[in-house]
Design an enzyme around this catalytic site. Structure first.
Site, PDB file in Angstrom:
ATOM      1  N   ASN A   9       0.880  -1.166   0.000  1.00 43.52           N
ATOM      2  CA  ASN A   9       0.000   0.000   0.000  1.00 43.52           C
ATOM      3  C   ASN A   9       0.922   1.221   0.000  1.00 43.52           C
ATOM      4  O   ASN A   9       1.498   1.553   1.024  1.00 43.52           O
ATOM      5  CB  ASN A   9      -0.902  -0.015   1.239  1.00 43.52           C
ATOM      6  CG  ASN A   9      -1.697   1.268   1.367  1.00 43.52           C
ATOM      7  OD1 ASN A   9      -1.756   2.077   0.441  1.00 43.52           O
ATOM      8  ND2 ASN A   9      -2.320   1.467   2.529  1.00 43.52           N
ATOM      9  N   LYS A  11       0.171   4.270  -0.297  1.00 40.60           N
ATOM     10  CA  LYS A  11      -0.414   5.504   0.267  1.00 40.60           C
ATOM     11  C   LYS A  11      -0.147   6.671  -0.690  1.00 40.60           C
ATOM     12  O   LYS A  11      -0.122   6.452  -1.900  1.00 40.60           O
ATOM     13  CB  LYS A  11       0.117   5.735   1.683  1.00 40.60           C
ATOM     14  CG  LYS A  11      -0.011   4.471   2.538  1.00 40.60           C
ATOM     15  CD  LYS A  11       0.258   4.662   3.984  1.00 40.60           C
ATOM     16  CE  LYS A  11       0.085   3.332   4.706  1.00 40.60           C
ATOM     17  NZ  LYS A  11       0.211   3.428   6.152  1.00 40.60           N
ATOM     18  N   HIS A  95      -9.255   1.570   5.157  1.00 44.34           N
ATOM     19  CA  HIS A  95      -7.973   1.793   5.832  1.00 44.34           C
ATOM     20  C   HIS A  95      -8.153   2.799   6.965  1.00 44.34           C
ATOM     21  O   HIS A  95      -8.923   3.752   6.840  1.00 44.34           O
ATOM     22  CB  HIS A  95      -6.934   2.287   4.818  1.00 44.34           C
ATOM     23  CG  HIS A  95      -5.540   2.221   5.357  1.00 44.34           C
ATOM     24  ND1 HIS A  95      -5.044   3.164   6.228  1.00 44.34           N
ATOM     25  CD2 HIS A  95      -4.565   1.297   5.183  1.00 44.34           C
ATOM     26  CE1 HIS A  95      -3.797   2.822   6.552  1.00 44.34           C
ATOM     27  NE2 HIS A  95      -3.490   1.695   5.939  1.00 44.34           N
ATOM     28  N   GLU A  97      -6.407   5.174   7.897  1.00 46.75           N
ATOM     29  CA  GLU A  97      -6.137   6.575   7.518  1.00 46.75           C
ATOM     30  C   GLU A  97      -7.351   7.194   6.850  1.00 46.75           C
ATOM     31  O   GLU A  97      -7.623   8.385   7.024  1.00 46.75           O
ATOM     32  CB  GLU A  97      -4.889   6.633   6.620  1.00 46.75           C
ATOM     33  CG  GLU A  97      -3.619   6.390   7.430  1.00 46.75           C
ATOM     34  CD  GLU A  97      -2.498   5.716   6.669  1.00 46.75           C
ATOM     35  OE1 GLU A  97      -2.529   5.699   5.425  1.00 46.75           O
ATOM     36  OE2 GLU A  97      -1.593   5.174   7.335  1.00 46.75           O
ATOM     37  N   GLU A 164      -5.035  -4.380  10.822  1.00 45.53           N
ATOM     38  CA  GLU A 164      -3.994  -3.364  10.949  1.00 45.53           C
ATOM     39  C   GLU A 164      -4.196  -2.570  12.230  1.00 45.53           C
ATOM     40  O   GLU A 164      -4.961  -1.592  12.250  1.00 45.53           O
ATOM     41  CB  GLU A 164      -4.040  -2.407   9.753  1.00 45.53           C
ATOM     42  CG  GLU A 164      -3.798  -3.068   8.415  1.00 45.53           C
ATOM     43  CD  GLU A 164      -3.187  -2.094   7.416  1.00 45.53           C
ATOM     44  OE1 GLU A 164      -2.170  -2.449   6.826  1.00 45.53           O
ATOM     45  OE2 GLU A 164      -3.712  -0.970   7.251  1.00 45.53           O
ATOM     46  N   GLY A 170       3.150   2.520  10.659  1.00 46.57           N
ATOM     47  CA  GLY A 170       4.136   3.586  10.465  1.00 46.57           C
ATOM     48  C   GLY A 170       4.908   3.950  11.721  1.00 46.57           C
ATOM     49  O   GLY A 170       5.584   4.974  11.780  1.00 46.57           O
ATOM     50  N   SER A 208       3.967  -1.947  10.265  1.00 44.44           N
ATOM     51  CA  SER A 208       5.414  -2.066  10.415  1.00 44.44           C
ATOM     52  C   SER A 208       5.947  -3.451  10.046  1.00 44.44           C
ATOM     53  O   SER A 208       6.833  -3.989  10.708  1.00 44.44           O
ATOM     54  CB  SER A 208       5.835  -1.671  11.839  1.00 44.44           C
ATOM     55  OG  SER A 208       5.469  -0.320  12.108  1.00 44.44           O
TER      56      SER A 208
HETATM   57  P1  13P Z   1       3.419   0.539   7.551  1.00 50.15           P
HETATM   58  O1  13P Z   1       3.872  -0.746   6.943  1.00 50.15           O
HETATM   59  O2  13P Z   1       4.155   1.742   7.045  1.00 50.15           O
HETATM   60  O3  13P Z   1       3.363   0.452   9.052  1.00 50.15           O
HETATM   61  O4  13P Z   1       1.891   0.772   7.056  1.00 50.15           O
HETATM   62  C1  13P Z   1       0.980  -0.258   7.202  1.00 50.15           C
HETATM   63  C2  13P Z   1      -0.240   0.093   6.461  1.00 50.15           C
HETATM   64  O5  13P Z   1      -0.966   0.990   6.837  1.00 50.15           O
HETATM   65  C3  13P Z   1      -0.544  -0.659   5.237  1.00 50.15           C
HETATM   66  O6  13P Z   1      -1.831  -0.403   4.790  1.00 50.15           O
END
Ligand code: 13P
Length: 247
Positions: A9, A11, A95, A97, A164, A170, A208
């Site tokens: 992903n 983003k 997601h 976010e 997640e 992150g 992560s």
């Molecule tokens: P990270 O791997 O950067 O922690 O992000 C995970 C994520 O949100 C994947 O959709």
């Protein structure tokens, strides 16, 4: 046993040129790997170019969002048909976010999921609790609410779940493999209780994930793959995760 599924992903990262550079470097690193399903989800503006490069390879293409209407006066939105014509087979929905910054409720996620599925897009549905919710022992309550609200009365065909935990996204603070497996086991149990076909649904872990920790996470019985943010942005790192996921 499930075929492992590793999805990137990206983003809001990578322009067109960076997307092309990534794919050209990544494909040789994972050529011939057919025992892992591999997906990348670039921004909308890179989809079409990515599709051209991925055609005929072992890497599939997904989008990071879709709208719940099929067409019309919805400025700035993207329909399932547009994603299909750009070469996508998958879309990531729900997601954290999008839930946090764009106020996507479970009801909105459900409407998007239904329209995506009706049009033949496969869905990666994200769920997961915040740190506060975990500390308050509300993880299962949150997962229950998100699963029932987002899946609604829909079936599980073409659906993958991504667990997640928000506190692991992150942050470099990966859930332990035991924590991941515990949440996945809850999700599997929920799906079995409420839906047909739960045995075939893959449950990915996201938060992560790195080339260093993927094999350990995948050693847990209910961890069927990964949804990867930061570590999917570099070809060698994402290829390392794909390789590490082979069982
Ligand atoms: P990270 O791997 O950067 O922690 O992000 C995970 C994520 O949100 C994947 O959709």
């Amino acid at each position: 046993m499930f075929k492992p599924f590793i999805s990137a992903n990206w983003k809001m990262n990578k322009n067109l040129e960076e997307t092309v550079d990534f794919i050209k470097a990544f494909l040789p690193l994972t050529a011939g790997i057919n025992d892992v399903d591999i997906l990348i989800a670039p921004p909308f503006t890179s989809l079409s170019a990515a599709a051209g490069l991925l055609k005929g390879t072992n890497v599939k293409l997904g989008a990071q969002n879709v709208f719940y209407e099929e067409k019309g006066a919805f400025t700035g939105e993207i329909s399932p048909a547009m994603l299909l014509s750009a070469g996508c087979t998958h879309v990531i929905l729900g997601h954290s976010e999008r839930r946090q910054y764009f106020h996507e409720s479970d009801e909105i996620v459900n409407r998007k999921l239904k329209t995506a599925r009706k049009n033949g897009l496969e869905v990666i549905l994200c769920v997961g609790e915040s740190l506060k919710e975990r500390e308050d022992n509300k993880t299962f309550e949150v997962l229950d609410r998100q699963l029932s609200g987002s899946l609604g009365d829909g079936n599980l065909e073409g659906v993958t779940i991504a667990y997640e935990p928000i506190w692991a996204i992150g942050t470099g603070r990966t859930a332990t493999k035991e924590q991941a497996n515990e949440a996945h086991t809850f999700i599997r149990g929920w799906l079995k209780k409420h839906k047909e076909g739960a045995e075939t649904v893959r449950i990915l872990y996201g938060g992560s994930v790195t080339p260093e920790n993927i094999a350990s996470l995948m050693s847990e019985p209910e961890v069927n793959g990964g949804l990867v943010g930061g570590a999917s942005l570099k070809p060698d790192s994402f290829a390392g995760i794909v390789t590490g996921a082979r069982k």
